[in-house]
Write a protein that holds these residues in place. Structure first.
Motif, PDB file in Angstrom:
ATOM      1  N   ALA A 228       0.810  -1.217   0.000  1.00 12.90           N
ATOM      2  CA  ALA A 228       0.000   0.000   0.000  1.00 12.90           C
ATOM      3  C   ALA A 228       0.845   1.271   0.000  1.00 12.90           C
ATOM      4  N   VAL A 229       1.919   1.304   0.740  1.00 10.14           N
ATOM      5  CA  VAL A 229       2.755   2.512   0.817  1.00 10.14           C
ATOM      6  C   VAL A 229       3.366   2.829  -0.537  1.00 10.14           C
ATOM      7  N   SER A 235      -0.191   7.205  -6.821  1.00 12.92           N
ATOM      8  CA  SER A 235      -1.634   7.316  -6.975  1.00 12.92           C
ATOM      9  C   SER A 235      -2.102   8.710  -7.368  1.00 12.92           C
ATOM     10  N   ASP A 236      -1.352   9.729  -7.020  1.00 12.04           N
ATOM     11  CA  ASP A 236      -1.780  11.094  -7.294  1.00 12.04           C
ATOM     12  C   ASP A 236      -1.544  11.414  -8.772  1.00 12.04           C
ATOM     13  N   GLY A 237      -2.644  11.612  -9.507  1.00 12.79           N
ATOM     14  CA  GLY A 237      -2.535  11.900 -10.936  1.00 12.79           C
ATOM     15  C   GLY A 237      -2.636  13.357 -11.291  1.00 12.79           C
ATOM     16  N   SER A 238      -2.539  14.251 -10.294  1.00 13.70           N
ATOM     17  CA  SER A 238      -2.739  15.676 -10.551  1.00 13.70           C
ATOM     18  C   SER A 238      -1.519  16.352 -11.168  1.00 13.70           C
ATOM     19  N   ASP A 239      -0.336  15.820 -10.940  1.00 19.83           N
ATOM     20  CA  ASP A 239       0.893  16.451 -11.447  1.00 19.83           C
ATOM     21  C   ASP A 239       1.837  15.364 -11.931  1.00 19.83           C
ATOM     22  N   ASP A 374      -6.211   1.744  -8.507  1.00 17.51           N
ATOM     23  CA  ASP A 374      -6.823   0.856  -7.528  1.00 17.51           C
ATOM     24  C   ASP A 374      -5.957  -0.379  -7.341  1.00 17.51           C
ATOM     25  N   ARG A 375      -4.983  -0.282  -6.494  1.00 14.58           N
ATOM     26  CA  ARG A 375      -4.100  -1.395  -6.128  1.00 14.58           C
ATOM     27  C   ARG A 375      -3.524  -2.124  -7.356  1.00 14.58           C
ATOM     28  N   PRO A 376      -2.854  -1.412  -8.255  1.00 12.08           N
ATOM     29  CA  PRO A 376      -2.294  -2.074  -9.440  1.00 12.08           C
ATOM     30  C   PRO A 376      -1.154  -3.012  -9.063  1.00 12.08           C
ATOM     31  N   PRO A 377      -0.866  -3.997  -9.909  1.00 10.12           N
ATOM     32  CA  PRO A 377       0.306  -4.848  -9.659  1.00 10.12           C
ATOM     33  C   PRO A 377       1.590  -4.056  -9.887  1.00 10.12           C
ATOM     34  N   LEU A 378       2.621  -4.400  -9.138  1.00 12.20           N
ATOM     35  CA  LEU A 378       3.930  -3.764  -9.252  1.00 12.20           C
ATOM     36  C   LEU A 378       4.889  -4.754  -9.897  1.00 12.20           C
ATOM     37  N   LYS A 379       5.517  -4.351 -10.982  1.00 12.79           N
ATOM     38  CA  LYS A 379       6.365  -5.273 -11.738  1.00 12.79           C
ATOM     39  C   LYS A 379       7.619  -4.551 -12.219  1.00 12.79           C
ATOM     40  N   ILE A 394       5.942   5.141 -12.212  1.00 11.54           N
ATOM     41  CA  ILE A 394       6.948   5.035 -11.164  1.00 11.54           C
ATOM     42  C   ILE A 394       6.949   6.333 -10.362  1.00 11.54           C
ATOM     43  N   TYR A 395       7.548   6.275  -9.194  1.00 11.81           N
ATOM     44  CA  TYR A 395       7.827   7.484  -8.422  1.00 11.81           C
ATOM     45  C   TYR A 395       9.337   7.593  -8.330  1.00 11.81           C
TER      46      TYR A 395
END
Length: 447
Positions: A228-229, A235-239, A374-379, A394-395
């Motif tokens: 989750a972290v 998750s923020d799609g604003s910028d 919504d909780r996408p898989p991480l690969k 990515i972040y």
């Protein structure tokens, strides 16, 4: 191919554990890697005697997902070629649940995995824990991994574990054995028959649909709260900093018309503007070029990458990133003609480009690129369908120079790769003093 490789499994003792099998699948040629790398051809002819064991795939010789021909597959180093050589055996006890970690360690072939008489419960993709999904088979592109649970609840016998490339006419079916017994005899079991009334459910198909099949695209998997972290960061799609990258062949294997030319020394030793070949954007954008393809990304920011397989070829691609694992938000398949079943040439209805390099790609409608995360898989590796695309995020909180590339070996060897600069200069201070240096590295088709 030749060489040493294996699996490094990192577990968390706070998570459930099961007796497990690590299963490495790789394609096999009767030539070693340097010969293959300089020729970039498969065996050139259909030399193998295909398994006489019936299977359910004869109607799926789909050229849209073709691959280079291989002589065979090896499963944990064992396989067959016109013989009855011993196969890898996974011995189980009645009533026990087991974890199978299937890993595609090959050089080109996508592989589908299924077990006769047993359904699989997917609980992990690459290094990401996901909510359980029950299905019949899993497709793995090069570099992809999957964790599945199976319950040994069938009559005591030997059962085929089947491995096949989507284009069976090019690469033969391979096997290992799931055994409830002490016997090493070949099983007599049959694969599930895919029908409209009893569909085969599969994850990560290279095709969107086929008669008798229900395909679950990778982005439909849900990561668990364990991640989750990490998910919250993207998750923020604003910028968002958004980047469109197109695999193409207009000037050799390339990304956005740029074939990667490796530098003579590492970027941590010397900046890429000095050690590499600078990309002339005017030339690269018009006719293609070979250069040290680097794209600078902002730090500590959400970056959305759209990877396109927009020039139709008879195979899939993969997208693999170093330094990051990404959230898979969408895997998009091209529309097919309902009467012929062929990919339509106007597949890129959602993405507009002015030329075959697709350097100026943009969404046909801005809303297409907006996602409810919504909780996408991480690969770290994802399959790009022929004529389709994938959207990943990515972040950028891991500074460095990070390579990204197609994981098909011949595509990578020919330059279908690039480097992301995420404040790479800041990492130089972490390099130990007197660390060995170099400045004369070269790579050519004969080396």
């Amino acid at each position: 191919m030749d060489g040493l490789f294996g699996a490094l499994i990192v577990t968390d003792n706070r998570r459930p554990s099961y007796p497990s099998f690590n299963v490495l699948v790789n394609d096999w040629l009767h030539m070693d890697s340097d010969e293959f790398a300089t020729s970039l051809y498969g065996p050139g002819e259909d030399t193998a005697t295909y398994s006489p064991i019936p299977d359910r795939y004869d109607d799926l010789a789909d050229e849209d997902v073709g691959d280079l021909a291989s002589d065979s597959f090896l499963i944990n180093g064992r396989g067959r070629f016109n013989n009855t050589a011993p196969l890898t055996i996974h011995r189980v006890d009645q009533g026990q649940q087991y974890m199978f970690r299937f890993i595609n360690t090959g050089f080109d072939n996508m592989v589908e995995v299924s077990i006769d008489g047993h359904r699989m419960t997917v609980v992990g993709v690459d290094s990401c824990e996901v909510e359980p999904v029950v299905l019949d088979s899993v497709f793995l592109a090069i570099g992809e991994r999957v964790n599945v649970l199976i319950t040994a609840d069938q009559p005591e016998d030997n059962y085929w574990v089947r491995y096949r490339a989507p284009h069976k006419s090019q690469t033969p079916l391979a096997h290992s054995i799931l055994s409830y017994t002490s016997s090493s005899a070949d099983p007599n079991t049959a694969a599930k028959q895919c029908t409209e009334s009893n569909k085969c459910v599969a994850l990560n198909c290279p095709f969107q649909t086929a008669p008798g099949w229900k395909c679950i695209p990778m982005h439909m998997m849900k990561s668990t709260s364990y991640h989750a972290v990490e998910v919250e960061k993207i998750s923020d799609g604003s910028d968002i900093s958004e980047h469109f990258l197109a695999y193409s062949y207009m000037a050799g294997d390339s990304i956005n018309g740029r074939t990667l030319e490796l530098p003579s020394s590492p970027f941590y030793q010397q900046h890429y503007s000095k050690t590499g070949t600078v990309c002339d954007d005017t030339v690269c954008d018009s006719v293609g070029c070979a250069c040290t393809h680097v794209r600078k990304l902002p730090t500590n920011k959400v970056v959305q990458i759209v990877v396109m397989h927009h020039v139709l070829k008879f195979f899939i691609h993969t997208w693999h990133m170093h330094g990051y694992r990404f959230a898979v938000l969408k895997v998009a398949y091209p529309p097919k003609d309902n009467s012929t079943g062929l990919i339509m040439s106007t597949y890129n209805r959602e993405i507009n480009c002015s030329n075959d390099f697709c350097n100026d790609a943009h969404w046909a409608n801005d809303n297409i690129g907006q996602f409810d995360v919504d909780r996408p898989p991480l690969k770290d590796t994802v399959m790009i369908p022929n004529g389709g695309y994938a959207v990943v995020r990515i972040y950028t909180d891991n500074p460095g120079y990070w390579m990204a590339h197609c994981h098909q070996t011949e595509h990578l060897h020919e330059g279908m790769a690039m480097v992301f600069d995420v404040d790479g200069e800041s990492v130089k201070d972490t390099i130990p003093p007197n660390f060995p240096t170099c400045g004369d590295f070269t790579l050519s088709p004969t080396k």
